[in-house]
Each structure stands twice: as structure tokens, then as C-alpha cells.
Design a protein around this motif. Structure first.
Motif, short mmCIF file in Angstrom:
data_model
loop_
_atom_site.label_atom_id
_atom_site.label_comp_id
_atom_site.label_asym_id
_atom_site.label_seq_id
_atom_site.Cartn_x
_atom_site.Cartn_y
_atom_site.Cartn_z
N UNK A 224 0.82 -1.22 0.00
CA UNK A 224 0.00 0.00 0.00
C UNK A 224 0.85 1.26 0.00
N UNK A 225 1.84 1.30 -0.87
CA UNK A 225 2.69 2.47 -1.04
C UNK A 225 2.20 3.27 -2.24
N UNK A 226 2.22 4.61 -2.10
CA UNK A 226 1.78 5.48 -3.17
C UNK A 226 2.89 6.46 -3.53
N UNK A 227 3.19 6.55 -4.82
CA UNK A 227 4.16 7.50 -5.35
C UNK A 227 3.49 8.45 -6.32
N UNK A 228 4.01 9.65 -6.40
CA UNK A 228 3.56 10.61 -7.40
C UNK A 228 4.66 10.82 -8.44
N UNK A 229 4.37 11.64 -9.43
CA UNK A 229 5.28 11.83 -10.55
C UNK A 229 6.66 12.34 -10.10
N UNK A 276 7.45 2.75 8.15
CA UNK A 276 6.04 2.52 7.87
C UNK A 276 5.19 3.75 8.19
N UNK A 277 4.24 4.03 7.28
CA UNK A 277 3.28 5.10 7.50
C UNK A 277 3.85 6.50 7.36
N UNK A 278 5.06 6.64 6.84
CA UNK A 278 5.66 7.96 6.68
C UNK A 278 5.11 8.68 5.46
N UNK A 279 5.23 10.00 5.47
CA UNK A 279 4.89 10.83 4.33
C UNK A 279 6.11 11.67 3.97
N UNK A 289 17.87 7.40 6.73
CA UNK A 289 16.66 6.69 7.12
C UNK A 289 15.78 7.57 8.00
N UNK A 290 14.47 7.31 7.94
CA UNK A 290 13.52 8.02 8.81
C UNK A 290 12.64 6.98 9.49
N UNK A 291 12.26 7.19 10.75
CA UNK A 291 11.50 6.19 11.50
C UNK A 291 10.04 6.13 11.05
N UNK A 292 9.32 5.10 11.48
CA UNK A 292 7.89 5.00 11.14
C UNK A 292 7.12 6.26 11.55
N UNK A 293 6.14 6.61 10.73
CA UNK A 293 5.29 7.75 11.04
C UNK A 293 5.91 9.11 10.80
N UNK A 294 7.05 9.18 10.12
CA UNK A 294 7.71 10.46 9.89
C UNK A 294 6.93 11.32 8.89
N UNK A 295 7.06 12.64 9.06
CA UNK A 295 6.50 13.60 8.11
C UNK A 295 7.66 14.49 7.68
#
Length: 310
Positions: A224-229, A276-279, A289-295
Motif C-alpha cells: 500500500x505504497x503510493x508514489x507521485x510523478x 512505515x506510514x511515513x509521508x 533513514x527516517x522512522x515510522x510515522x515520519x513527516x
């Protein structure tokens, strides 16, 4: 006097002879066989035709022939699948015959290995269909402009690129890496989305818009990963050996965990993990690297030059 009497002389014999010599020089420098024979490498044209039919096999009532009825789906799939696998077999055989990794094998052994690869690929088709169903649903749910799953399947370049990737990735795993790369490049040419067939991508993958997306060979993408252009999942550096040659086969691309969203223009480089769950915001340049839930978003600058999160 008729102007057709003044046809220019293009010196074709000279050009043909020059091209013959250029080929001979190349083959000599590469230690290629000088014996005359047939085609040595797989055909992009043949693969494009195979892909078109595979898409019809996977989604017969939407991407199959226009006059198909559900009552004859299995007949169509069985007949077309037999044609596709028999067309794929010589392409696999050509790759194996050319590949130095298989140079020690006899022709009967190459033939046997080619049959094994094609048979194993066919067995994977139901799983490819299930994965693609999850990708189509992800695209429909992730885009407010999508009116139906059918529109997504028929129209979205991201879905087309992922369809090619699901097929190419199986061939890559089975040992037909050149064919896999050729399939990926067919999709790249049609959509502007460049996914290396070695990339491991989980279910529910959605590329919105898509143009300019680059995903490297050793990238790992979760569910369930989403990428944009214009998103890049690339390598930060290329280690070399003692002779200065780039080392092959090293892990060098990001790992993107489940339920991550990466917005347009973001670049993530190196063997880093996006939790996981990062934006990841648009145009971000990320090399750690960035931890889960990062913005993570771009920084902006005050007049005094101090950097602040956007």
C-alpha cells in the motif's frame, strides 16, 4: 529533360561495405562468433506482442478482444496462453544462449532450462493477476478523480507500468533478466515510468500520474505504497573495484516500508529505510533513514538564513 534523369548516386556499395567492416571490427573486439547464423538476441517487437496478449490473458473482459464473451473466456485464455508461451520460449532460449552465465550448458540443456523458465512463469500468472487487482484497487481508492476500477485499468499509465513490472519481475527472478529489462523499457517508453525489474514491490502499489518516476534495481517497497510523478528511489553512490570498475549486484537503493506516501519530485537515495506510514513531501532530497510515522517536508529559509521546516 526529365529531372528523374538526374538521380543522385548514393554509393550504396561503399556504405554497405563500410557497415560490414564496422560489424566485423565489433565482433572481433568482443570475441563474438564469426560463423553466419540467425538472430542472437531477443526481439523487442516479439516481446511487445507477447505483452499485449498477456494483458488480455490477465484481464480478458477488459483488455482482451472486443468481441469476447464470458462464456468463452477460458477457451480464449487457453488458446492465447498456448500461443504466448510458445512465442516466449524462443526469446528465453535466445537470452540463455547469449548469456555467458549459461555458456557451459549444451544446447539440449539450454532448451530444458528455457522450458523450465517458461513453465514457471506460466504458473505465476494467477498470482500476478491477484497482485494487479490489489494495484488497481489502490489506484481507484487513492485518486479522487477515478470513477471506476475499469477506468483505472484502461487509462492509467501507472497501472500499465506496474502491469509490465509484475510480469518482468517474475522473469527477472527466474533468470531471464535481459527479457525482463526489455519489458521494463517497453513500459518506460510508453509511460515515462522507469522501474527496474529487480525491484521488489508489495501489493497495493499506486503510481499517480507517473511521468519521471525512477525505481532502482535493489529497491524494496512494502504494501500500500503510493508514489507521485518524478519520484526517484535511486542509488547514492557506486562503489568501484581495484580497477575502477563499478561493482555489480550490491544493494544500493531505498527500502520503503508499508503505507508510505511519497509526493511529486521527491528524491530518496542510497540504502536507507523509510519507516512505515511515513509521508515524504514534494521535492524533498532524502539520504538518511527516517522512522515510522515520519513527516518529512522541504525546509524554507528566513531572511537571516535560518532553515525551518516548511
Amino acid at each position: 529533360m526529365n529531372r528523374n534523369d538526374f538521380q543522385p548516386a548514393f554509393k550504396l556499395a561503399e556504405v554497405v561495405a563500410g557497415l560490414r567492416q564496422a560489424r566485423a571490427d565489433w565482433r572481433r573486439s568482443q570475441h563474438r562468433s564469426r560463423e553466419p547464423g540467425g538472430r542472437e538476441l531477443p526481439s523487442s517487437e516479439a516481446l511487445a506482442d507477447i505483452l499485449q496478449h498477456l494483458r488480455g490473458i490477465l484481464f480478458p473482459m477488459r483488455l482482451g478482444p472486443p468481441d469476447l464473451h464470458q462464456s468463452s473466456e477460458d477457451f480464449y485464455i487457453g488458446y492465447t496462453l498456448d500461443q504466448v508461451l510458445n512465442a516466449l520460449l524462443p526469446q528465453v532460449r535466445l537470452e540463455l544462449g547469449h548469456n555467458l552465465h549459461y555458456a557451459h550448458l549444451s544446447q539440449p540443456e539450454i532448451e530444458q532450462r528455457a522450458h523450465q523458465i517458461v513453465q514457471a512463469f506460466a504458473i505465476e500468472l494467477p498470482e500476478i493477476r491477484r497482485l494487479l487487482d490489489s494495484d488497481v484497487l489502490a489506484a481507484y481508492r487513492g485518486d479522487p478523480a477515478a470513477h471506476s476500477v475499469d477506468e483505472v485499468l484502461l487509462c492509467y499509465p501507472g497501472v500499465l507500468a506496474v502491469t509490465h513490472h509484475r510480469i518482468a519481475h517474475v522473469l527477472y527472478r527466474l533468470g531471464a533478466s535481459m527479457l525482463a529489462r526489455m519489458i521494463a523499457e517497453i513500459a518506460h517508453g510508453q509511460t515515462g515510468i522507469d522501474i527496474h525489474p529487480g525491484a521488489a514491490i508489495g501489493p497495493g502499489f499506486f503510481i499517480d500520474h507517473g511521468t519521471g518516476v525512477v525505481i532502482g534495481e535493489t529497491a524494496v517497497i512494502g504494501r500500500d505504497v503510493r508514489l507521485y510523478q518524478a519520484v526517484t528511489l535511486g542509488a547514492k553512490s557506486f562503489p568501484t573495484d581495484g580497477d575502477g570498475q563499478i561493482k555489480k549486484g550490491l544493494t544500493r537503493h531505498p527500502r520503503v516500508e508499508d503505507e508510505v506516501v511519497i509526493y511529486a519530485g521527491a528524491t530518496i537515495l542510497g540504502q536507507v529505510t523509510v519507516g512505515r506510514g511515513s509521508t515524504i513531501g514534494g521535492n524533498v532530497w532524502l539520504t538518511h533513514s527516517v522512522p515510522p510515522g515520519s513527516r518529512i517536508s522541504q525546509a524554507h529559509t528566513r531572511e537571516n538564513g535560518e532553515l525551518l521546516p516548511a
